[in-house]
Design a protein around this motif. Structure first.
Motif, PDB file in Angstrom:
ATOM      1  N   ILE A  73       0.863  -1.174   0.000  1.00  0.00           N
ATOM      2  CA  ILE A  73       0.000   0.000   0.000  1.00  0.00           C
ATOM      3  C   ILE A  73       0.899   1.222   0.000  1.00  0.00           C
ATOM      4  O   ILE A  73       1.686   1.425   0.922  1.00  0.00           O
ATOM      5  CB  ILE A  73      -0.932   0.022   1.224  1.00  0.00           C
ATOM      6  N   ASP A  94      -2.773  -0.775  -3.402  1.00  0.00           N
ATOM      7  CA  ASP A  94      -3.654   0.336  -3.052  1.00  0.00           C
ATOM      8  C   ASP A  94      -2.809   1.583  -2.854  1.00  0.00           C
ATOM      9  O   ASP A  94      -1.573   1.506  -2.824  1.00  0.00           O
ATOM     10  CB  ASP A  94      -4.445   0.024  -1.776  1.00  0.00           C
ATOM     11  N   VAL A  96      -2.800   5.471  -0.676  1.00  0.00           N
ATOM     12  CA  VAL A  96      -3.390   6.397   0.287  1.00  0.00           C
ATOM     13  C   VAL A  96      -2.641   7.711   0.200  1.00  0.00           C
ATOM     14  O   VAL A  96      -1.416   7.743   0.260  1.00  0.00           O
ATOM     15  CB  VAL A  96      -3.299   5.852   1.729  1.00  0.00           C
ATOM     16  N   GLU A 104      -8.286   4.956   8.303  1.00  0.00           N
ATOM     17  CA  GLU A 104      -8.358   4.730   6.859  1.00  0.00           C
ATOM     18  C   GLU A 104      -7.281   3.736   6.432  1.00  0.00           C
ATOM     19  O   GLU A 104      -7.540   2.825   5.633  1.00  0.00           O
ATOM     20  CB  GLU A 104      -8.170   6.038   6.098  1.00  0.00           C
ATOM     21  N   ARG A 108      -7.863   0.012   4.790  1.00  0.00           N
ATOM     22  CA  ARG A 108      -7.284  -0.371   3.501  1.00  0.00           C
ATOM     23  C   ARG A 108      -6.419  -1.625   3.635  1.00  0.00           C
ATOM     24  O   ARG A 108      -6.405  -2.478   2.740  1.00  0.00           O
ATOM     25  CB  ARG A 108      -6.482   0.786   2.921  1.00  0.00           C
TER      26      ARG A 108
END
Length: 238
Positions: A73, A94, A96, A104, A108
């Protein structure tokens, strides 16, 4: 769950690390791309900042992905769409953008892990067994009680799958809502009580879900009738 945090901004790293530790994660923190690539301890997911002092985080992402399928991530102040696309194309699972909240990031992480678990479990021998009566087949998303399949609504299954990951662990309402619903859920948390009640009814005698007032729920595996009588409790009002 073990997290490798790659972040050169110490205040950001320490804040995120404290938040993850509160939720039960194990966190190894490194501040450079070189340290990330030379890290030898096992980890389950990588949180990778792009703005590293020694190398571009996108290069680190590419190198980590070449080594295996551990979820990555990306966390970065770079909000440009190009960076997002490049990061995902290089293998990130992902993305962020800073500033972000710990909740959050946790949501995730859990979402990414739920996506990769079927892939990881494909090679396993079969369904997970809990006690003598209950099996949960995570690959097929099926639950059986005494050999008979139990019809569960999608969120009932998700709730059971989450709580049985760590039987006996006390899970807060916040943790459960983020994992089973998502961080953007704005509906009433009473929906959680409804789903807990449904699982108690459908899986009576195989599991017990204890309500801890003001905190959350704890799932226990019932091993025999005596244990069931001692553990089973009605849901407490909140």
């Amino acid at each position: 769950m073990r997290v490798l945090l790659v972040e050169d901004d110490e205040p950001v790293a320490q804040s995120l690390r404290r938040g993850l530790l509160r939720y039960g994660f194990e966190v190894a923190w490194v501040a450079t791309g070189g340290a990330a690539l030379s890290h030898t301890e096992p980890y389950d997911v990588v949180l990778l900042d792009l703005g590293l002092p020694d190398t571009d985080g996108l290069d680190v992402c590419k190198a980590l992905r070449a080594r295996g399928d551990v979820p990555i991530i990306v966390i970065s102040a770079r909000s440009d769409e190009t960076d997002r696309v490049v990061g995902l194309e290089l293998g990130a699972d992902d993305y962020v953008s800073k500033p972000f909240g710990v909740r959050e990031v946790i949501a995730r992480i859990r979402a990414v892990m739920r996506r990769v678990q079927p892939r990881d479990r494909a090679a396993e021998a079969g369904p997970d067994r809990y006690g003598t009566r209950l099996t949960v087949d995570r690959k097929a998303a099926r639950v059986r009680l005494d050999g008979d399949e139990v019809a569960l609504a999608p969120k009932e299954y998700d709730l059971l799958a989450f709580l049985t990951e760590e039987p006996g662990a006390l899970m807060s309402r916040e943790q459960i809502m983020e994992a089973v619903w998502d961080a953007n859920w704005f509906g009433p948390t009473k929906t959680l009580d409804v789903h807990v009640a449904a699982l108690r009814r459908k899986l009576k005698g195989a599991i017990a879900i204890e309500a801890v007032r003001g905190v959350g729920f704890r799932l226990e595996i019932v091993k025999d009738q005596t244990a069931k009588d001692e553990i089973v409790k009605d849901a407490e009002p909140s």
